[in-house]
Scaffold this motif. Structure first.
Motif, short mmCIF file in Angstrom:
data_model
loop_
_atom_site.label_atom_id
_atom_site.label_comp_id
_atom_site.label_asym_id
_atom_site.label_seq_id
_atom_site.Cartn_x
_atom_site.Cartn_y
_atom_site.Cartn_z
N ARG A 4 0.82 -1.21 0.00
CA ARG A 4 0.00 0.00 0.00
C ARG A 4 0.86 1.27 0.00
NH1 ARG A 4 -2.48 -2.48 4.75
NH2 ARG A 4 -1.37 -0.78 5.72
N GLY A 5 2.17 1.10 0.03
CA GLY A 5 3.06 2.25 0.06
C GLY A 5 3.33 2.79 1.45
N ALA A 6 2.83 2.11 2.47
CA ALA A 6 3.07 2.54 3.86
C ALA A 6 4.40 1.98 4.34
CB ALA A 6 1.93 2.05 4.76
N THR A 7 5.07 2.75 5.14
CA THR A 7 6.35 2.31 5.69
C THR A 7 6.10 1.44 6.91
OG1 THR A 7 7.32 4.40 4.99
CG2 THR A 7 8.59 3.08 6.54
N ALA A 19 11.33 7.54 14.50
CA ALA A 19 10.49 7.05 13.41
C ALA A 19 10.35 8.09 12.30
CB ALA A 19 9.12 6.65 13.95
N VAL A 20 10.32 9.36 12.66
CA VAL A 20 10.18 10.41 11.66
C VAL A 20 11.34 10.37 10.66
CG1 VAL A 20 11.27 12.17 13.10
CG2 VAL A 20 9.65 12.84 11.34
N THR A 21 12.54 10.10 11.13
CA THR A 21 13.70 10.02 10.24
C THR A 21 13.59 8.81 9.32
OG1 THR A 21 15.07 11.06 11.92
CG2 THR A 21 16.22 9.90 10.17
N LEU A 22 13.17 7.68 9.87
CA LEU A 22 13.03 6.47 9.06
C LEU A 22 11.95 6.62 8.00
CD1 LEU A 22 13.38 3.83 11.90
CD2 LEU A 22 15.13 4.57 10.28
N HIS A 23 10.83 7.23 8.36
CA HIS A 23 9.75 7.43 7.39
C HIS A 23 10.17 8.40 6.29
CE1 HIS A 23 6.38 5.16 9.08
NE2 HIS A 23 6.93 5.43 10.25
N GLU A 24 10.84 9.47 6.65
CA GLU A 24 11.30 10.43 5.65
C GLU A 24 12.35 9.80 4.74
OE1 GLU A 24 11.36 14.19 3.72
OE2 GLU A 24 9.92 13.19 5.02
N THR A 25 13.23 8.97 5.29
CA THR A 25 14.23 8.28 4.48
C THR A 25 13.56 7.30 3.52
OG1 THR A 25 15.88 8.50 6.22
CG2 THR A 25 16.28 6.80 4.57
N ALA A 26 12.59 6.55 4.01
CA ALA A 26 11.87 5.61 3.15
C ALA A 26 11.17 6.34 2.02
CB ALA A 26 10.87 4.80 3.97
#
Length: 83
Positions: A4-7, A19-26
């Motif tokens: 679905r494109g969700a991290t 988590a914000v860094t990981l989501h932005e990186t993904a």
């Protein structure tokens, strides 16, 4: 990133980086050309895209702010318990 494109972050990653860094990186990695990354040559530009003045952090959304706050709360709790 799931179908679905969700991290989906592995549980063990929860305290390594916010988590914000990981989501932005993904999100960033999905936008890159399908060419291999050259390490270390490509690293600085990628870090600046995640953390720099033109990053998604500059125009923070409510979701990013909430994720950052959650990380700060978790970090503070861990520091208190370790003391």
């Amino acid at each position: 990133v799931n179908s679905r494109g969700a991290t989906a972050l592995p549980p063990g990653w929860g305290t390594v980086e916010p988590a914000v860094t990981l989501h932005e990186t993904a999100r960033l990695l999905l936008t890159l050309e399908k060419e291999p990354l050259v390490v270390p040559d490509d690293v600085q530009a990628l870090v600046e895209q995640v953390h720099g003045v033109a990053s998604g952090f500059v125009a923070e959304t409510t979701r990013l702010q909430q994720m950052a706050a959650t990380h700060q709360i978790r970090t503070s709790r861990q520091q208190q318990l370790s003391a």
